[in-house]
Write a protein that holds these residues in place. Sequence first.
Motif, short mmCIF file in Angstrom:
data_model
loop_
_atom_site.label_atom_id
_atom_site.label_comp_id
_atom_site.label_asym_id
_atom_site.label_seq_id
_atom_site.Cartn_x
_atom_site.Cartn_y
_atom_site.Cartn_z
N UNK A 294 -9.36 -0.01 2.03
CA UNK A 294 -10.24 -1.17 2.09
C UNK A 294 -9.47 -2.39 1.60
N UNK A 295 -9.57 -3.48 2.36
CA UNK A 295 -8.97 -4.75 1.96
C UNK A 295 -9.93 -5.86 2.37
N UNK A 296 -10.20 -6.79 1.44
CA UNK A 296 -11.14 -7.88 1.67
C UNK A 296 -10.38 -9.19 1.49
N UNK A 297 -10.54 -10.10 2.46
CA UNK A 297 -9.96 -11.44 2.41
C UNK A 297 -11.09 -12.45 2.25
N UNK A 298 -10.87 -13.44 1.38
CA UNK A 298 -11.90 -14.44 1.13
C UNK A 298 -11.96 -15.45 2.27
N UNK A 299 -12.75 -16.50 2.07
CA UNK A 299 -12.94 -17.48 3.11
C UNK A 299 -11.64 -18.22 3.45
N UNK A 300 -10.72 -18.29 2.48
CA UNK A 300 -9.42 -18.92 2.73
C UNK A 300 -8.42 -17.93 3.30
#
Length: 542
Positions: free
Chosen positions: A279-285
Amino acid sequence: MLNSLMAVALVLTALCVALAALYILSISHQRRQFTLGQMADAERDTAIFLFDDQNLVDATECGWAMLDAVEKQKNKSDWMQLSQVLRSHFYDLDTRISELGENGELDLLAHDGPYRLRAQLRRGLARIEFIDDGPNTSVDTHHLASLKEEAASLRSTTEHLPFPIWREDENRNITWANRRYLDLAESLHPNPEITPWPPHKIFDKPHLAEVTDHDLPRRVALPGGPEGHRKWFELHDLVLGTETLRTALPVDRLVKAENSRAEFISTLGKTFADLSVGLVIFDRKRQLAVFNPALNDLVSLPIEFLVGKPSLFRFLDHLREKRMMPEPKDYKSWRQQMSDLECAAVNGTYEETWSLPSGQTYRVTGHPHPEGAVAFLFEDITAEISLTRRFRAELEMGQSALDCIEDAIAVFAPGGTLAMSNNAYTKLWGCDPESTLLDISISDACMTWRHKSRPTDIWDRIQIAVADHNRREKCSEVFHLLNGRKVTCHIKPMVRGATMVSFSASTDLPASPMRQNHADGNQVAKRLSDRPIETHTTTNSA
């Protein structure tokens, strides 16, 4: 005569004693009844107070107006009420007023305006005079009334605030506090006999000179309640001249919510750590915000690189360099593909299977998250793909084996649906089950068989044998097709409730009547030709 003179003397003595007592009482009464009525008319517009110890004896009209502006509180003396007002103008009032008994006079200058405070000790009474040395010292009754009304409104507002608020001077002494602060101080330091002033300092806040950011609140916890639950507050400071207005906002619910959130995140983190899916999550940037240990195991990227919060494209670039994604034909098309990947993940539509050069197979899924974030899931499905391929190969091999059998075979599932058939079945009955998208039931199959065979009741028995799981026995039946061809039907139960129906058709077709008569004539002729020829000799007599 002597007795009469003694009686008169006693009466005169008693009268003198009474007159002396009355004179002494009149002097004492005159000292105690010293009022402000003897003052000049010019001083009547000045706030003057007479105190006998801490009890107010008398005051001018302006003095009473000043006291009326202060809310009367129980267990607080008259001097404490007045000093609450005067402390805002004179910092060291309590210290200097204690010197009045020794010096007899006191003269103080205010720090915040043209105000003076004169105190004199006269006949055991303290005369306190509050003087305004401003350019206009005359009192406007309408202006005073409006100020009194405004003060009452502000006092009522602060007293009904649901949180503590108070003011402190440069020496960190409390000069004013609202009702909420006093109640909280009394609950932490109960003393039913007297309410101290200034009240207890219940918040341990450092001096403002030690605080670098006044806009940043600091949380403190106070013990409270019989069960020992702590009360949480956020302290806010506002500098007002030489004093500081401080506010303590209750944040019990916020702290509880944050603790619950922290526990939830901790539980979630432990859950993510145990997942076999990366699992990898990237923010709005599009900066890496969260990842779990399984991701590092799957994509083989350095942990230092992941902790450095790379961007999405840097993350994908490293995957390409590590050959952990399908090799692109050219870099330009790959960049466009990655842009499409990001857009698809934001819309919640991205799902793709990556076949890696190492032979592994990953399923990559993109999901949108709140506030513009996006999450990617990496799942190793190599074993699943291998099992699927092996299962597909076994099915193909089984189908090929069925096609090699000369008998027509149809396998029905436990529900009576046609599951498999071979080429011989298609050739015998003239229908291909693979050409239709609909399920073929045993009833549909029996209807096809009935239309292409001579009348017989075998189809009803076959339908009952396939549908009835209680009577699973081998049986055989014989019937003829419309062309007269003889077919033997075998019904065999299989594992897990399946049933196989096979048809063995004879290779020879029955002959027609003309062909049968012709064959019989040929056989008769053949039999006659096979007989021996007998020679008969006729002898004539002479």
